[in-house]
Design a protein around this motif. Structure first.
Motif, PDB file in Angstrom:
ATOM      1  N   ALA A   1       0.844  -1.198   0.000  1.00  0.00           N
ATOM      2  CA  ALA A   1       0.000   0.000   0.000  1.00  0.00           C
ATOM      3  C   ALA A   1       0.876   1.245   0.000  1.00  0.00           C
ATOM      4  O   ALA A   1       1.944   1.263   0.583  1.00  0.00           O
ATOM      5  CB  ALA A   1      -0.902   0.002   1.223  1.00  0.00           C
ATOM      6  N   GLN A   2       0.383   2.243  -0.703  1.00  0.00           N
ATOM      7  CA  GLN A   2       1.127   3.499  -0.728  1.00  0.00           C
ATOM      8  C   GLN A   2       0.960   4.210   0.602  1.00  0.00           C
ATOM      9  O   GLN A   2      -0.132   4.268   1.147  1.00  0.00           O
ATOM     10  CB  GLN A   2       0.603   4.353  -1.873  1.00  0.00           C
ATOM     11  N   SER A   3       2.063   4.792   1.092  1.00  0.00           N
ATOM     12  CA  SER A   3       1.967   5.410   2.404  1.00  0.00           C
ATOM     13  C   SER A   3       3.081   6.414   2.628  1.00  0.00           C
ATOM     14  O   SER A   3       4.083   6.426   1.916  1.00  0.00           O
ATOM     15  CB  SER A   3       2.031   4.351   3.503  1.00  0.00           C
ATOM     16  N   VAL A   4       2.850   7.257   3.615  1.00  0.00           N
ATOM     17  CA  VAL A   4       3.850   8.193   4.099  1.00  0.00           C
ATOM     18  C   VAL A   4       4.038   7.890   5.583  1.00  0.00           C
ATOM     19  O   VAL A   4       3.060   7.883   6.338  1.00  0.00           O
ATOM     20  CB  VAL A   4       3.382   9.651   3.921  1.00  0.00           C
ATOM     21  N   THR A   5       5.266   7.660   5.978  1.00  0.00           N
ATOM     22  CA  THR A   5       5.551   7.270   7.352  1.00  0.00           C
ATOM     23  C   THR A   5       6.418   8.290   8.048  1.00  0.00           C
ATOM     24  O   THR A   5       7.495   8.649   7.560  1.00  0.00           O
ATOM     25  CB  THR A   5       6.257   5.901   7.394  1.00  0.00           C
ATOM     26  N   GLN A   6       5.935   8.746   9.169  1.00  0.00           N
ATOM     27  CA  GLN A   6       6.746   9.550  10.078  1.00  0.00           C
ATOM     28  C   GLN A   6       6.908   8.685  11.333  1.00  0.00           C
ATOM     29  O   GLN A   6       5.979   8.588  12.136  1.00  0.00           O
ATOM     30  CB  GLN A   6       6.068  10.876  10.395  1.00  0.00           C
ATOM     31  N   PRO A   7       8.056   8.074  11.504  1.00  0.00           N
ATOM     32  CA  PRO A   7       8.184   7.069  12.555  1.00  0.00           C
ATOM     33  C   PRO A   7       8.188   7.621  13.970  1.00  0.00           C
ATOM     34  O   PRO A   7       7.900   6.883  14.912  1.00  0.00           O
ATOM     35  CB  PRO A   7       9.525   6.386  12.239  1.00  0.00           C
ATOM     36  N   ASP A   8       8.486   8.903  14.113  1.00  0.00           N
ATOM     37  CA  ASP A   8       8.541   9.492  15.444  1.00  0.00           C
ATOM     38  C   ASP A   8       7.274  10.275  15.714  1.00  0.00           C
ATOM     39  O   ASP A   8       7.002  11.272  15.050  1.00  0.00           O
ATOM     40  CB  ASP A   8       9.762  10.412  15.567  1.00  0.00           C
ATOM     41  N   ILE A   9       6.499   9.826  16.689  1.00  0.00           N
ATOM     42  CA  ILE A   9       5.266  10.524  17.033  1.00  0.00           C
ATOM     43  C   ILE A   9       5.575  11.801  17.801  1.00  0.00           C
ATOM     44  O   ILE A   9       4.944  12.834  17.604  1.00  0.00           O
ATOM     45  CB  ILE A   9       4.353   9.611  17.866  1.00  0.00           C
ATOM     46  N   HIS A  10       6.578  11.717  18.687  1.00  0.00           N
ATOM     47  CA  HIS A  10       6.907  12.839  19.549  1.00  0.00           C
ATOM     48  C   HIS A  10       8.429  12.896  19.719  1.00  0.00           C
ATOM     49  O   HIS A  10       9.047  11.870  20.003  1.00  0.00           O
ATOM     50  CB  HIS A  10       6.237  12.671  20.913  1.00  0.00           C
ATOM     51  N   ILE A  11       8.987  14.084  19.547  1.00  0.00           N
ATOM     52  CA  ILE A  11      10.412  14.296  19.761  1.00  0.00           C
ATOM     53  C   ILE A  11      10.593  15.482  20.698  1.00  0.00           C
ATOM     54  O   ILE A  11       9.895  16.491  20.559  1.00  0.00           O
ATOM     55  CB  ILE A  11      11.145  14.554  18.429  1.00  0.00           C
ATOM     56  N   THR A  12      11.527  15.334  21.626  1.00  0.00           N
ATOM     57  CA  THR A  12      11.858  16.419  22.550  1.00  0.00           C
ATOM     58  C   THR A  12      13.328  16.762  22.387  1.00  0.00           C
ATOM     59  O   THR A  12      14.175  15.873  22.419  1.00  0.00           O
ATOM     60  CB  THR A  12      11.571  16.019  24.004  1.00  0.00           C
ATOM     61  N   VAL A  13      13.604  18.035  22.203  1.00  0.00           N
ATOM     62  CA  VAL A  13      14.996  18.492  22.089  1.00  0.00           C
ATOM     63  C   VAL A  13      15.172  19.734  22.940  1.00  0.00           C
ATOM     64  O   VAL A  13      14.207  20.429  23.262  1.00  0.00           O
ATOM     65  CB  VAL A  13      15.382  18.801  20.628  1.00  0.00           C
ATOM     66  N   SER A  14      16.416  20.002  23.284  1.00  0.00           N
ATOM     67  CA  SER A  14      16.740  21.222  24.015  1.00  0.00           C
ATOM     68  C   SER A  14      16.937  22.369  23.033  1.00  0.00           C
ATOM     69  O   SER A  14      17.400  22.165  21.905  1.00  0.00           O
ATOM     70  CB  SER A  14      18.003  21.031  24.845  1.00  0.00           C
ATOM     71  N   GLU A  15      16.605  23.551  23.476  1.00  0.00           N
ATOM     72  CA  GLU A  15      16.815  24.721  22.635  1.00  0.00           C
ATOM     73  C   GLU A  15      18.283  24.834  22.266  1.00  0.00           C
ATOM     74  O   GLU A  15      19.166  24.682  23.126  1.00  0.00           O
ATOM     75  CB  GLU A  15      16.339  25.985  23.347  1.00  0.00           C
ATOM     76  N   GLY A  16      18.551  25.074  21.003  1.00  0.00           N
ATOM     77  CA  GLY A  16      19.925  25.160  20.535  1.00  0.00           C
ATOM     78  C   GLY A  16      20.468  23.863  19.977  1.00  0.00           C
ATOM     79  O   GLY A  16      21.481  23.856  19.274  1.00  0.00           O
ATOM     80  N   ALA A  17      19.799  22.780  20.271  1.00  0.00           N
ATOM     81  CA  ALA A  17      20.234  21.482  19.750  1.00  0.00           C
ATOM     82  C   ALA A  17      19.809  21.337  18.299  1.00  0.00           C
ATOM     83  O   ALA A  17      18.937  22.051  17.806  1.00  0.00           O
ATOM     84  CB  ALA A  17      19.653  20.355  20.593  1.00  0.00           C
ATOM     85  N   SER A  18      20.439  20.380  17.625  1.00  0.00           N
ATOM     86  CA  SER A  18      20.056  20.103  16.245  1.00  0.00           C
ATOM     87  C   SER A  18      18.825  19.197  16.215  1.00  0.00           C
ATOM     88  O   SER A  18      18.496  18.522  17.191  1.00  0.00           O
ATOM     89  CB  SER A  18      21.214  19.453  15.495  1.00  0.00           C
ATOM     90  N   LEU A  19      18.179  19.190  15.060  1.00  0.00           N
ATOM     91  CA  LEU A  19      16.910  18.453  14.924  1.00  0.00           C
ATOM     92  C   LEU A  19      16.874  17.732  13.599  1.00  0.00           C
ATOM     93  O   LEU A  19      17.317  18.268  12.571  1.00  0.00           O
ATOM     94  CB  LEU A  19      15.736  19.434  14.985  1.00  0.00           C
TER      95      LEU A  19
END
Lengths: 116, 114
Positions: A1-19
């Motif tokens: 089936a055709q699909s789009v996957t975003q595997p991370d539902i929730h991400i937490t990072v500190s300000e200034g960190a890379s993403l």
């Protein structure tokens, strides 16, 4: 089936960190690719898009994304996250190029939390 | 520029009642779309219109109808609302000259059906 996957539902990072937010798609041909951002209580705003050419695309608010055909991926990146980047991010694809007939297929979204 | 406007911003509706969600764009885009957003499901296409006078069904059209009498307006009607239609509804448009593939979204309508 055709699909789009975003595997991370929730991400937490500190300000200034890379993403890096991940997006994979499963279609036969290379689709048009988009990243949208949705701030709380707001509509979706286009961050960037890839249609063809250079596989590294620049968007608004300091975001960039890289298309990797071999991995069927279109990951979103930002070198230094700001608290105002806290939002939900959606990857989307469009299968029919150059026509308004094609619909957007969305991933389920990744919620980004930024710690001060 | 206004872009896309949607009304109302939010609404609480009794089950069985009808309602029309309004969408207007001032960008002269040919195509317009209605999506619903549900937690954990992303956005799903309800109906679309490629140009004034034409409409088509999307992924989840049941219980909804649309019309496209002119370029600017694309109302979405719920004839007899049910609780499963509780959602946030987004209108979008696209089809700019030189970029027919990018869609632009309105601010959304939050609908609660009780």
């Amino acid at each position: 089936a055709q699909s789009v996957t975003q595997p991370d539902i929730h991400i937490t990072v500190s300000e200034g960190a890379s993403l890096e937010l991940r997006c994979n798609y499963s279609y036969g041909a290379t689709p048009y690719l988009f990243w949208y951002v949705q701030s709380p209580g707001q509509g979706l705003q286009l961050l960037l898009k890839y249609f063809s050419g250079d596989t590294l695309v620049q968007g608004i608010k300091g975001f960039e994304a890289e298309f990797k055909r071999s991995q069927s991926s279109f990951n979103l990146r930002k070198p230094s996250v700001h608290w105002s980047d806290a939002a939900e991010y959606f990857c989307a694809v469009k299968l029919v190029r150059g026509s308004t007939l094609g619909r957007l297929y969305f991933g389920r979204g990744t919620q980004l939390t930024v710690w001060p | 520029t206004a872009g896309i406007t949607q009304a109302p911003t939010s609404q609480i509706l009794a089950a069985g009642r009808s309602m029309t969600l309004r969408c207007t764009q001032d960008m002269r885009h040919n195509a317009m779309y209605w999506y619903r957003q549900d937690l954990g499901l992303g956005l799903r296409l309800i109906h679309y219109s490629n140009t004034a006078g034409t409409t088509g069904k999307g992924e989840v059209p049941d219980g909804y109808s649309v019309s496209r009498a002119n370029t600017d307006d694309f109302p979405l009607t719920l004839a007899s609302a049910v609780p499963s239609q509780t959602s946030v509804y987004f209108c979008a448009s696209g089809g700019e000259r030189g970029d027919t593939d990018t869609q632009y979204f309105g601010p959304g309508t939050r609908l609660t059906v009780l």
